[in-house]
Design a protein around this motif. Structure first.
Motif, PDB file in Angstrom:
ATOM      1  N   UNK A 165      64.374  44.708  47.563  1.00 25.20           N
ATOM      2  CA  UNK A 165      63.838  44.200  46.235  1.00 25.20           C
ATOM      3  C   UNK A 165      62.451  44.439  46.323  1.00 25.20           C
ATOM      4  N   UNK A 166      61.569  44.092  47.335  1.00 25.68           N
ATOM      5  CA  UNK A 166      60.234  44.552  47.359  1.00 25.68           C
ATOM      6  C   UNK A 166      59.927  46.019  46.960  1.00 25.68           C
ATOM      7  N   UNK A 167      60.833  46.949  47.375  1.00 21.57           N
ATOM      8  CA  UNK A 167      60.233  48.448  47.326  1.00 21.57           C
ATOM      9  C   UNK A 167      60.643  48.857  46.015  1.00 21.57           C
ATOM     10  N   UNK A 168      61.940  48.215  45.139  1.00 22.93           N
ATOM     11  CA  UNK A 168      62.273  48.838  44.111  1.00 22.93           C
ATOM     12  C   UNK A 168      62.217  47.855  42.804  1.00 22.93           C
ATOM     13  N   UNK A 169      61.590  47.120  42.946  1.00 24.69           N
ATOM     14  CA  UNK A 169      61.375  45.721  41.815  1.00 24.69           C
ATOM     15  C   UNK A 169      60.583  46.290  40.756  1.00 24.69           C
ATOM     16  N   UNK A 170      60.090  47.447  40.745  1.00 25.26           N
ATOM     17  CA  UNK A 170      59.162  48.118  39.596  1.00 25.26           C
ATOM     18  C   UNK A 170      60.252  48.426  38.638  1.00 25.26           C
TER      19      UNK A 170
ATOM     20  N   UNK B  95      57.240  57.048  46.083  1.00 19.80           N
ATOM     21  CA  UNK B  95      57.021  58.157  44.995  1.00 19.80           C
ATOM     22  C   UNK B  95      56.679  57.703  43.570  1.00 19.80           C
ATOM     23  N   UNK B  96      56.778  56.282  43.688  1.00 21.48           N
ATOM     24  CA  UNK B  96      56.444  55.588  42.378  1.00 21.48           C
ATOM     25  C   UNK B  96      55.443  54.258  42.663  1.00 21.48           C
ATOM     26  N   UNK B  97      55.549  53.763  43.801  1.00 20.16           N
ATOM     27  CA  UNK B  97      54.621  52.811  44.057  1.00 20.16           C
ATOM     28  C   UNK B  97      54.020  52.917  45.205  1.00 20.16           C
ATOM     29  N   UNK B  98      52.524  52.642  45.307  1.00 20.52           N
ATOM     30  CA  UNK B  98      52.045  52.877  46.852  1.00 20.52           C
ATOM     31  C   UNK B  98      52.677  51.593  47.710  1.00 20.52           C
TER      32      UNK B  98
ATOM     33  N   UNK C  70      53.567  62.005  38.343  1.00 20.29           N
ATOM     34  CA  UNK C  70      52.883  60.385  38.463  1.00 20.29           C
ATOM     35  C   UNK C  70      52.213  60.114  39.937  1.00 20.29           C
ATOM     36  N   UNK C  71      51.104  59.974  39.993  1.00 19.25           N
ATOM     37  CA  UNK C  71      50.442  59.440  41.193  1.00 19.25           C
ATOM     38  C   UNK C  71      50.417  58.234  41.604  1.00 19.25           C
ATOM     39  N   UNK C  72      51.086  57.633  42.663  1.00 26.03           N
ATOM     40  CA  UNK C  72      51.455  56.189  42.899  1.00 26.03           C
ATOM     41  C   UNK C  72      50.402  55.442  43.538  1.00 26.03           C
ATOM     42  N   UNK C  73      49.030  56.199  43.998  1.00 31.39           N
ATOM     43  CA  UNK C  73      48.148  55.881  44.880  1.00 31.39           C
ATOM     44  C   UNK C  73      47.298  54.830  43.969  1.00 31.39           C
ATOM     45  N   UNK C  74      47.137  53.633  44.432  1.00 31.30           N
ATOM     46  CA  UNK C  74      46.202  52.700  43.482  1.00 31.30           C
ATOM     47  C   UNK C  74      44.977  52.535  44.201  1.00 31.30           C
ATOM     48  N   UNK C  75      44.899  52.299  45.498  1.00 34.78           N
ATOM     49  CA  UNK C  75      43.974  52.123  46.617  1.00 34.78           C
ATOM     50  C   UNK C  75      43.971  53.152  47.187  1.00 34.78           C
ATOM     51  N   UNK C  76      42.660  54.004  47.208  1.00 35.39           N
ATOM     52  CA  UNK C  76      42.393  55.388  47.850  1.00 35.39           C
ATOM     53  C   UNK C  76      41.499  54.986  48.989  1.00 35.39           C
ATOM     54  N   UNK C  77      40.779  53.837  49.076  1.00 34.15           N
ATOM     55  CA  UNK C  77      40.173  53.802  50.425  1.00 34.15           C
ATOM     56  C   UNK C  77      39.647  52.436  50.349  1.00 34.15           C
ATOM     57  N   UNK C  78      39.766  51.783  51.592  1.00 35.12           N
ATOM     58  CA  UNK C  78      39.495  50.399  52.032  1.00 35.12           C
ATOM     59  C   UNK C  78      38.561  50.475  52.916  1.00 35.12           C
TER      60      UNK C  78
ATOM     61  N   UNK D 102      59.342  47.082  32.340  1.00 33.17           N
ATOM     62  CA  UNK D 102      58.676  45.911  31.942  1.00 33.17           C
ATOM     63  C   UNK D 102      57.504  45.359  32.827  1.00 33.17           C
ATOM     64  N   UNK D 103      57.656  45.661  34.089  1.00 29.55           N
ATOM     65  CA  UNK D 103      56.673  45.302  35.121  1.00 29.55           C
ATOM     66  C   UNK D 103      56.811  46.075  36.265  1.00 29.55           C
ATOM     67  N   UNK D 104      55.655  46.353  37.003  1.00 31.94           N
ATOM     68  CA  UNK D 104      55.719  47.067  38.263  1.00 31.94           C
ATOM     69  C   UNK D 104      54.605  46.945  39.008  1.00 31.94           C
ATOM     70  N   UNK D 105      54.962  46.622  40.406  1.00 32.02           N
ATOM     71  CA  UNK D 105      53.671  46.364  41.322  1.00 32.02           C
ATOM     72  C   UNK D 105      52.819  47.538  41.489  1.00 32.02           C
ATOM     73  N   UNK D 106      51.651  47.292  41.725  1.00 30.05           N
ATOM     74  CA  UNK D 106      50.521  48.391  41.799  1.00 30.05           C
ATOM     75  C   UNK D 106      50.526  48.914  43.486  1.00 30.05           C
TER      76      UNK D 106
END
Length: 400
Positions: A274-279, A314-317, A1-9, A282-286
């Motif tokens: 909680x912010x880090x491991x809330x995913x 490892x699971x969420x950017x 699983x690739x956790x990276x959502x935003x690659x460039x800003x 049912x629902x997970x932050x991107x």
């Protein structure tokens, strides 16, 4: 699983940031002194989330209006722009960009907005100029206006919904122990809010749908605050709070304390974990962005916090702002995961580390924390010069 959502800003004229072009990793540290502008980088992403989850007008007003958001400088820019390149959960890549400009009589307009998934001619896309649709892959397109981001209306189309959902599932955190301590009204517990005002609902949600996440949160909480054995949601009439189990000398069983009796450091630690491991399924932050997670923590807790950040990424950017040598005092931190942030003449500059810093870290001569203590953690001047000379267009498929 690739956790990276935003690659460039890519940001232009956003608060103290004149221009920046950065690549993001699963875990990215934005490192710099207080006042260097680290928070402004995160806030630009936060504005995108707020403008899509609510409205552009509210997102700007919460920040003092367009005049406070666009950069103040001798050049008097009348607009700001944001370009976000992304990878969706299904592997599709693309970009979303917009430019907001001031109107001569007051107010603002979305001068340009562009969304491309998989490339023009290959996947869904649209291009809008001052509230008018110029090009689109879709045969039917909702009505758009110049005072709103079109992606909100377009999210009703199946092709664009995954991107809208991913942007609105970004979470940005500057945890407030005072609000975590107070009794809270039951709220939606799928995504932790920015200062932690619904943390009891989030813990309750995880207790129901992802008990293993609660175990992970409690595991790290015990490392940081050894006397705390666990935490759970507690109903008190129509309100709710957190109840902690804490070991007490001479007691056969742990004593129970409500959040109002816990220290700022304990509550802030719980909020961060909680912010880090809330995913969960049912629902997970991107993406999770956290402002200075080391605040109010004992330096000895830095290793556990650093491990939690790495594990969560490892699971969420994850994006973290920090000026803590203790948090970065680890020879195993990847030098490429650090972005150095400095203020030059009131303007924020962001770039990967310079050659000397990279060599020192890769050869394990110094940790990032040791370099920070020596004031030797600096952005690469050649890359900053390149940014000045080759400012990429916010729109189109251009690459630096």
């Amino acid at each position: 699983m690739n956790p990276v959502f935003l690659t460039r800003v890519v940001l232009r004229n956003y608060k103290s940031i004149g221009y920046c072009d950065t690549r993001l990793r699963p875990l990215t540290y934005l490192v710099g002194a207080n006042g260097s502008g680290k928070s402004n980088f995160l806030d630009a992403l936060h504005l995108v989330r707020d403008a899509l989850a609510g409205s552009l007008d509210n997102a700007l007003n919460e920040r003092g209006g367009l005049a406070e958001v666009r950069r103040r400088s001798s050049g008097h820019p009348t607009h700001f722009g944001i370009r976000l390149e992304f990878t969706l959960a299904d592997g599709k890549q693309g970009h979303y960009a917009f430019k907001i400009g001031a109107l001569s009589g007051g107010g603002y307009e979305v001068q340009n907005e562009e969304c491309v998934i998989d490339g023009i001619g290959k996947g869904p896309f649209y291009q809008i100029e001052r509230g008018k649709l110029r090009r689109s892959s879709e045969s039917a397109f909702p009505a758009v206006t110049a005072d709103r981001l079109a992606l909100v209306a377009v999210s009703g189309l199946e092709a664009f919904r995954p991107l809208f959902d991913a942007f609105t599932a970004m979470g940005f955190y500057n945890l407030n122990p005072k609000l975590i301590r107070e009794l809270q009204k039951p709220q939606d517990g799928r995504l932790l809010k920015s200062v932690g005002e619904n943390v009891a609902s989030v813990i309750g949600h995880l207790e129901r749908v992802a008990p293993s996440r609660i175990e992970t949160i409690q595991e790290y909480l015990r490392i940081v605050v050894p006397m705390v054995h666990g935490v759970e949601r507690k109903q008190i009439g129509p309100m709710e709070t957190l109840e902690f189990r804490q070991e007490m000398s001479g007691a056969q069983h742990p004593w129970k304390f409500l959040a109002q009796n816990m220290s700022d450091g304990t509550l802030r630690t719980l909020g961060i974990l909680t912010a880090l491991f809330q995913g969960n399924q049912d629902y997970a932050p991107s993406l999770v962005g956290i402002e200075e997670p080391e605040t109010a923590l004992h330096p000895a807790a830095s290793a556990a916090l650093r491990e939690a950040l790495t594990r969560a990424s490892e699971e969420t950017q994850v994006i973290v702002t920090s000026h803590s040598p203790d948090l970065l005092d680890d020879h195993d931190i990847d030098a490429d995961s650090l972005l150095a942030v400095v203020s030059e003449g009131g303007e924020t500059r962001i770039a990967p580390l310079d050659g000397a810093s990279l060599t020192a870290m890769r050869d394990h001569l110094f940790s990032a924390g040791e370099l920070l203590r020596l004031n030797q953690l600096a952005p690469d001047p050649d890359l900053l010069a390149e940014q000045d000379q080759k400012q990429s267009d916010l729109f189109g498929d251009s690459r630096p």
